[in-house]
Scaffold this active site. Structure first.
Site, short mmCIF file in Angstrom:
data_model
loop_
_atom_site.label_atom_id
_atom_site.label_comp_id
_atom_site.label_asym_id
_atom_site.label_seq_id
_atom_site.Cartn_x
_atom_site.Cartn_y
_atom_site.Cartn_z
CG ASP A 32 34.22 7.69 -1.70
OD1 ASP A 32 34.77 6.83 -0.97
OD2 ASP A 32 33.28 7.40 -2.47
CG ASP A 61 36.72 -3.67 -5.91
OD1 ASP A 61 36.40 -4.56 -6.72
OD2 ASP A 61 36.04 -2.65 -5.71
CG ASP A 96 32.10 -5.18 -6.57
OD1 ASP A 96 31.50 -4.70 -7.53
OD2 ASP A 96 32.41 -4.51 -5.56
P1 ATP Z 1 29.47 -0.82 -3.67
O1 ATP Z 1 30.31 -1.48 -4.73
O2 ATP Z 1 28.96 -1.74 -2.63
O3 ATP Z 1 28.45 0.09 -4.22
P2 ATP Z 1 31.94 0.48 -3.03
O4 ATP Z 1 32.41 1.19 -1.82
O5 ATP Z 1 32.70 -0.74 -3.44
O6 ATP Z 1 30.42 0.17 -2.83
P3 ATP Z 1 32.54 1.48 -5.64
O7 ATP Z 1 31.80 2.51 -6.43
O8 ATP Z 1 32.56 0.09 -6.13
O9 ATP Z 1 31.94 1.55 -4.18
O10 ATP Z 1 34.01 2.03 -5.45
C1 ATP Z 1 35.02 1.25 -4.85
C2 ATP Z 1 35.90 2.13 -3.94
O11 ATP Z 1 36.56 3.12 -4.72
C3 ATP Z 1 35.14 2.90 -2.87
O12 ATP Z 1 34.96 2.11 -1.72
C4 ATP Z 1 36.04 4.09 -2.63
O13 ATP Z 1 37.09 3.77 -1.75
C5 ATP Z 1 36.64 4.34 -3.99
N1 ATP Z 1 35.87 5.36 -4.75
C6 ATP Z 1 34.83 5.13 -5.59
N2 ATP Z 1 34.38 6.27 -6.12
C7 ATP Z 1 35.17 7.25 -5.63
C8 ATP Z 1 35.21 8.66 -5.80
N3 ATP Z 1 34.36 9.28 -6.60
N4 ATP Z 1 36.16 9.35 -5.12
C9 ATP Z 1 37.06 8.72 -4.33
N5 ATP Z 1 37.05 7.40 -4.11
C10 ATP Z 1 36.13 6.67 -4.75
MG MG Z 2 32.31 -1.88 -5.25
#
Ligand code: ATP
Ligand code: MG
Length: 415
Positions: A134, A58, A56
């Site tokens: 993170d 963001d 997705d």
């Molecule tokens: P994917 O959606 O492909 O699984 P993503 O990196 O987009 O990977 P998400 O869970 O959608 O992961 O979270 C979006 C963003 O929010 C992450 O890339 C990170 O920067 C931030 N994030 C998510 N969870 C946390 C957390 N627990 N602590 C700090 N930052 C976080």
């Molecule tokens: Mg994501």
């Protein structure tokens, strides 16, 4: 970790606008036109830089959720824990817009007096927003204003070297949000990246704190492992770091579990969607097998299946319908493994759980290297199974007569 900001101009990176979802571009442009900062953030920048398709897209902005809502008619504000704007495009396309956040200072936390979700909703600068994320590879920004990449945390180097590195001190960050330990293992497995040297020891030190994470959130994170086909790898690594028992309380996986989970991940990678009941059955099948004997009757098997699943389902508040489906898979597996030629075989083959049960049995055969002939024989039987007895009425139904309209009363006395 580099503390200086690096800006990579458009001609020095591979992200072009054609790689970005067009609705996401619309959102970015409209925010920019209205004087706000508008960045593509998080996983999408990481994935585009790696040449992968993001799940997705963001958006990060300095507009507050209220300001975002005023700009988009198709916008809803969501989230209690973490307020954000969802901009809807049709039914299936949703762009998430989050205002840049910062971490609260200790004295602010004290002053907030346990106000719920205070820490998650403090707005900040883009740089502060990068630092509250993170891992370094998850904190890169793509700026729609000049198409550059902004790196406040050294994420580009880690992306190049294939390293998962916590932003800041791992002990502190894991303590702040223990779910990050599981996410570190997940991203390492998904991307084939290595964990930075300081992560494994920090996980071992902080593992027990994961027990405090909300079960609903953990349930979602566990399903993410399955969807991303890394459940086997991640749970095995977690076991090695003494984290597994805190991901799923009471779960004591062994070699047989990991072999089976890896078979499921291979199946998911081939394009078969994984459902929660199926994932549950795979998680606990070896434990079920160890207690299940061919001379048990179905009532006993039913009881055993229930007892294997009940702890997990209770802890994660999993609906009884899902538990029921997982139990049916166990029972189907039992019937398949004990062999062919029993009474009621045709009826069993027509049972809704039989085909999926056969899938489970196939994974088990692949993981253990056993029962190949029996599996083939069941597969043939499944292909040739008799059609269910017809339930269609034999006699042709007479078409329903139209109801006659009721006549209005004729002799109504006039007043
Ligand atoms: P994917 O959606 O492909 O699984 P993503 O990196 O987009 O990977 P998400 O869970 O959608 O992961 O979270 C979006 C963003 O929010 C992450 O890339 C990170 O920067 C931030 N994030 C998510 N969870 C946390 C957390 N627990 N602590 C700090 N930052 C976080
Ligand atoms: Mg994501």
């Amino acid at each position: 970790m580099s503390l200086s900001t690096t800006i990579i101009p458009r001609d020095e990176h591979n992200i072009s606008r054609s790689m970005i979802d067009e609705n996401c571009l619309k959102v970015l442009y409209r925010l920019r036109r209205n004087g706000f900062k508008a960045y593509l953030v998080g996983g999408s920048v990481r994935d585009l830089l790696l040449g992968r398709q993001p799940k997705d897209f963001d958006v990060g902005t300095d507009a507050t959720p209220e300001q975002v809502r005023k700009l988009f008619r198709n916008c809803r504000l969501v989230g209690r824990r973490f307020r954000l704007a969802h901009i809807m495009f049709g039914r299936n396309n949703l762009i998430e817009v989050a205002t840049f956040r910062r971490k609260p200072r200790t004295e602010e936390l004290d002053a907030a007096d346990n106000e719920r979700f205070f820490a998650e909703n403090l707005f900040g600068t883009p740089q502060q927003d990068a630092f509250r994320r993170d891992f370094t590879i998850n904190a890169l920004f793509y700026d729609i204003n000049n198409f550059s990449i902004i790196d406040h945390v050294g994420g580009l180097t880690d992306l190049k070297n294939g390293v998962i590195r916590v932003i800041g001190d791992p002990d502190e960050r894991f303590n702040e949000d223990p779910v990050r330990m599981l996410r570190a293992l997940e991203f390492s497995a998904r991307l084939g990246f290595s964990l930075h040297d300081d992560i494994p020891a920090a996980i071992e030190r902080n593992a027990a704190s994961l027990i405090g994470a909300a079960p609903a959130r953990m349930r979602e994170e566990i399903m993410e492992l399955f969807r991303h086909k890394v459940a086997g790898k991640v749970l095995q690594k977690a076991e090695h770091l003494h984290l597994a028992e805190f991901i799923i309380p009471g779960y004591a996986p062994q070699r047989a579990n990991f072999d089976l989970l890896r078979q499921l991940d291979i199946r998911t990678a081939s394009g078969v969607k994984v459902t929660e009941p199926f994932a549950l059955a795979v998680l606990y099948l070896p434990q079920f097998c160890a207690r299940c004997h061919n001379d048990m009757n179905i009532g006993e098997v039913h009881k055993l299946a229930t007892s294997q699943l009940s702890g997990h389902c209770r802890y994660f508040s999993i609906a009884s319908g899902i538990r029921h489906q997982a139990r049916e898979l166990f029972i189907a597996f039992f019937r398949l493994r004990r062999g062919r030629g029993r009474r009621g075989e045709q009826r069993f083959l027509r049972h809704p759980a039989a085909a999926e049960g056969l899938e489970l049995y196939r994974l088990w055969c692949a993981a253990t290297g056993s029962d190949k002939e029996l599996l083939e024989s069941w597969q043939l039987a499944m292909n040739d199974r008799e059609a269910p007895p017809s339930t269609a009425p034999t006699r042709k139904r007479r078409p329903r007569r139209r109801r006659r309209r009721r006549q209005p009363p004729q002799n109504v006395a006039k007043e």
